[in-house]
Design a protein around this motif. Structure first.
Motif, mmCIF file in Angstrom:
data_model
loop_
_atom_site.group_PDB
_atom_site.id
_atom_site.type_symbol
_atom_site.label_atom_id
_atom_site.label_comp_id
_atom_site.label_asym_id
_atom_site.label_seq_id
_atom_site.Cartn_x
_atom_site.Cartn_y
_atom_site.Cartn_z
ATOM 1 N N ALA A 1 58.123 18.596 15.622
ATOM 2 C CA ALA A 1 56.737 18.719 15.180
ATOM 3 C C ALA A 1 56.674 19.424 13.840
ATOM 4 O O ALA A 1 55.851 19.080 12.972
ATOM 5 C CB ALA A 1 55.921 19.477 16.233
ATOM 6 N N GLU A 2 57.563 20.383 13.639
ATOM 7 C CA GLU A 2 57.593 21.136 12.383
ATOM 8 C C GLU A 2 57.916 20.201 11.208
ATOM 9 O O GLU A 2 57.268 20.261 10.158
ATOM 10 C CB GLU A 2 58.645 22.235 12.463
ATOM 11 C CG GLU A 2 58.742 23.099 11.230
ATOM 12 C CD GLU A 2 59.788 24.172 11.386
ATOM 13 O OE1 GLU A 2 60.691 24.218 10.519
ATOM 14 O OE2 GLU A 2 59.706 24.959 12.346
ATOM 15 N N LEU A 3 58.891 19.350 11.376
ATOM 16 C CA LEU A 3 59.253 18.409 10.324
ATOM 17 C C LEU A 3 58.124 17.432 10.033
ATOM 18 O O LEU A 3 57.837 17.108 8.880
ATOM 19 C CB LEU A 3 60.533 17.647 10.689
ATOM 20 C CG LEU A 3 61.079 16.699 9.643
ATOM 21 C CD1 LEU A 3 61.450 17.447 8.366
ATOM 22 C CD2 LEU A 3 62.295 15.961 10.179
ATOM 23 N N LYS A 4 57.451 16.989 11.071
ATOM 24 C CA LYS A 4 56.303 16.079 10.901
ATOM 25 C C LYS A 4 55.200 16.745 10.110
ATOM 26 O O LYS A 4 54.564 16.114 9.244
ATOM 27 C CB LYS A 4 55.798 15.609 12.259
ATOM 28 C CG LYS A 4 56.732 14.672 12.972
ATOM 29 C CD LYS A 4 56.176 14.293 14.329
ATOM 30 C CE LYS A 4 57.134 13.442 15.106
ATOM 31 N NZ LYS A 4 56.606 13.092 16.436
ATOM 32 N N LEU A 5 54.960 18.013 10.390
ATOM 33 C CA LEU A 5 53.924 18.740 9.660
ATOM 34 C C LEU A 5 54.289 18.931 8.193
ATOM 35 O O LEU A 5 53.443 18.852 7.301
ATOM 36 C CB LEU A 5 53.640 20.097 10.300
ATOM 37 C CG LEU A 5 52.915 20.037 11.653
ATOM 38 C CD1 LEU A 5 52.843 21.426 12.277
ATOM 39 C CD2 LEU A 5 51.515 19.450 11.479
ATOM 40 N N GLN A 6 55.568 19.161 7.923
ATOM 41 C CA GLN A 6 56.023 19.327 6.544
ATOM 42 C C GLN A 6 55.858 18.028 5.766
ATOM 43 O O GLN A 6 55.587 18.050 4.575
ATOM 44 C CB GLN A 6 57.485 19.761 6.523
ATOM 45 C CG GLN A 6 57.732 21.173 6.954
ATOM 46 C CD GLN A 6 59.208 21.517 6.983
ATOM 47 O OE1 GLN A 6 60.066 20.664 6.770
ATOM 48 N NE2 GLN A 6 59.498 22.779 7.275
ATOM 49 N N ALA A 7 56.020 16.896 6.436
ATOM 50 C CA ALA A 7 55.917 15.610 5.775
ATOM 51 C C ALA A 7 54.465 15.223 5.492
ATOM 52 O O ALA A 7 54.195 14.419 4.607
ATOM 53 C CB ALA A 7 56.565 14.535 6.633
#
Length: 73
Positions: free
Chosen positions: A66-72
């Motif tokens: 989820a963290e990576l998705k938010l960064q993207a």
């Protein structure tokens, strides 16, 4: 033609070696194993480039945190 991922890496290697033995044409080997000539050529090319690892079945489904998705976003 064949089902997707019907052959494992060892079986693919055996088919490639059968082709390399030169006793049959690409078309004959492909028909014998119920695969397309294109698939046979791709297997051979991947084996020449990457060895047995190139013949392994890889899942293309990737999961992302989820963290990576938010960064993207």
């Amino acid at each position: 033609m064949s089902k997707k991922n019907e052959y494992n890496a060892i079986e693919k290697l055996a088919i490639i070696q059968e082709l390399k033995a030169g006793q049959s044409s690409r078309v004959e080997v492909a028909k014998k194993h119920n695969i397309s000539v294109t698939t046979l050529v791709k297997w051979r090319h991947r084996y020449e480039l990457y060895g047995i690892e190139g013949l392994e079945i890889h899942s293309h489904t990737r999961s992302y945190s989820a963290e990576l998705k938010l960064q993207a976003a």
